[in-house]
Scaffold this motif. Sequence first.
Motif, short mmCIF file in Angstrom:
data_model
loop_
_atom_site.label_atom_id
_atom_site.label_comp_id
_atom_site.label_asym_id
_atom_site.label_seq_id
_atom_site.Cartn_x
_atom_site.Cartn_y
_atom_site.Cartn_z
N LEU A 102 0.86 -1.18 0.00
CA LEU A 102 0.00 0.00 0.00
C LEU A 102 0.90 1.23 0.00
O LEU A 102 2.05 1.17 0.42
CB LEU A 102 -0.89 0.00 1.24
N PHE A 103 0.36 2.35 -0.48
CA PHE A 103 1.15 3.59 -0.50
C PHE A 103 1.05 4.24 0.88
O PHE A 103 -0.02 4.74 1.24
CB PHE A 103 0.65 4.52 -1.60
N PRO A 104 2.14 4.24 1.66
CA PRO A 104 2.02 4.65 3.07
C PRO A 104 1.68 6.11 3.26
O PRO A 104 1.15 6.48 4.29
CB PRO A 104 3.41 4.33 3.65
N HIS A 105 2.00 6.96 2.26
CA HIS A 105 1.78 8.40 2.45
C HIS A 105 0.36 8.81 2.05
O HIS A 105 0.00 9.97 2.21
CB HIS A 105 2.82 9.20 1.66
N LEU A 106 -0.43 7.87 1.52
CA LEU A 106 -1.81 8.19 1.13
C LEU A 106 -2.76 7.52 2.13
O LEU A 106 -2.43 6.50 2.72
CB LEU A 106 -2.10 7.68 -0.28
N GLU A 110 -7.56 7.15 -0.48
CA GLU A 110 -6.71 7.63 -1.59
C GLU A 110 -6.01 6.47 -2.29
O GLU A 110 -5.83 6.49 -3.51
CB GLU A 110 -5.68 8.65 -1.08
N ARG A 147 -4.20 6.06 7.65
CA ARG A 147 -3.11 5.70 6.76
C ARG A 147 -2.73 4.25 7.01
O ARG A 147 -2.90 3.74 8.12
CB ARG A 147 -1.91 6.62 6.99
N ARG A 149 -0.18 2.46 7.74
CA ARG A 149 0.63 1.99 8.87
C ARG A 149 -0.15 1.98 10.16
O ARG A 149 0.30 1.46 11.17
CB ARG A 149 1.88 2.87 9.03
#
Lengths: 254, 368
Positions: A102-106, A110, A147, A149
Amino acid sequence: MTGGLLEIRGVHKSYGLLEALRGVDLTVRPGEVAAIIGPSGSGKSTLLRAINHLEKVDRGFVSLDGELIGYARRGNTLRELTEREILRRRTRIGFVFQNFNLFPHLTVLENVVEAPIFAQGRPRTEAEAEARELLARVGLADRADDRPRQLSGGQQQRVAIARALALRPAVVLFDEPTSALDPELVGEVLGVIKELAGTGTTLVVVTHEVGFAREIADTVVFMDEGVVVEQGPPADVLDHPVNPRTQAFLEKVL
Amino acid sequence: MSANLAEGESRLLYPPPGLPPGGDGGASAGPADEDLRVVAARHPGRWVATAVVGVLLAMVVSSLVTNDRWEWDVVARYLTWPSILEGAWATVRLTVTASVVGFALGTVLALMRLSRSPLLQAVSWAYTWVFRSVPLLLQLLLWYNLAYLYPVLSLGIPFGPEFLFFDTLDLIDKFWAAILGLGLSQAAYSAEIVRAGILGVDQGQHEAAASLGLPRHRQVRRIILPQAMRSIVPTAVNEVIGLLKGTSIVYVLAYGELFYIVSVIYGRNGRVVPLLIVAAIWYLALTTLITVVQYYVERHYAKGALRTLPPTPVQRVRWELQVGFSRLTGAPVPDGVPPGLAARVRVGRWVAPRTTPTGPTGPKGGAA
């Protein structure tokens, strides 16, 4: 969702001197659930990545509903597609990674709407509404604004499944979806996949969970040393394996 | 104390309900387990070291104040002198423009280096090699003398007709010679920083972005670069600070930045040391400003990488003050202070036992 017909013909792939795939032939019919099992290093994951063209194959081809992945066929020549065309065709194939990716900053939402909006060009409101539906389906409606994490491994993998489904794919590929999870979290992810198995989408699952393969698969495919050794209904392959290599593997894991 | 009692004994040692706390018998009903007093550990070594450093610090401060050769009055007078302010502003302009040029070109060079075209890779590598190898001072003088090599610059079709002509001396004045020198050499360093940042992003992120069919530019801009920024920012800010101080080298072109102005003034009035101090104070102030900006930029890109963001310095100071106030006065710690910090209120301070004990409160888990 209607499932796609997946055809794999004579696929070879080497990494340097190591031959990971040595002529794989496999057909997965629309809506079928295929479970690929086999010892580590047998080429299961490489095959899955070749289906999605994350790995370029050396020989042979993979096609989805007759459309080649990564190439266009003209008579007897295969013309390599541009990256743009490959990316477009990839949106018909969902991929669920072992490590979620997964994209951790989104945020969770998102993550899910990124591809429908920017790869398929669907309107944001429509994509978000569908994403929320998908998140509800995997039991995470209330985590849309967190998010990745902040979620457990099992929850992250369920988001990853929702992200793959958001493309409305004809085929979903699962690369050992539960191997990175704590034992008590495996069940929730398998439950989501099982629910998906009845919906008509074609699924290809690389798994170590032989019991799970028996439960959901229409076809079990046993791979070893880069080839398909044996395939058939779970009752045949898992309970009455013909090939000695399949027998030896099952004796070890069961 | 009572917290260490074995199960079963506690029932005997706690007074029955109704008895005043701290009554007769060897054991007294202290505060509830969770309110036990904590005595801070003693650190004699630390106290000695603190005293020594304190004395040294006092000596430095006293010499700064008593030695009148520092000429603080001169420093104060020149600190906001109009031409000094102009010089400081010129330094800011040089730093900002050269940083923008350096990092824009550096990002392009990094992407070239990571591309699959051997020529692009080689050109990027060679650029870094040349511009990192030649001293900045030498590069600045070369750019300033560009008009000697090419008196006229023109725009047109390569090897074909040319349409627009510029006089090199008009185009490349001192400011642009400085920008070319600083920016182009900065690009060589930034390219490596950006490349390292991109390589530092997990391979799985590249694959996930590709498997979703996202267009290439979207993969880079939305997925890869924001994550790379986390490791790029600290090093990049280091470079910008280096650049800020590095602008002082432009004084060889007699361009009116801070250091050149200062050297002109002390050349006239002979007050060398106070004027150097003026410049030092300005460089210090500007660097501080950059550091503050860095903190908030880093915080922005930490989203998602950390479960909870660290507190801002303002929050931290406020919480420390609130906890300190509670320790002195015994007032309850205000809401919003993290529990870990709020617990420090009890260190070295007796917390009054609960006034009406309703029954024995054994050690936690003792009831099971």
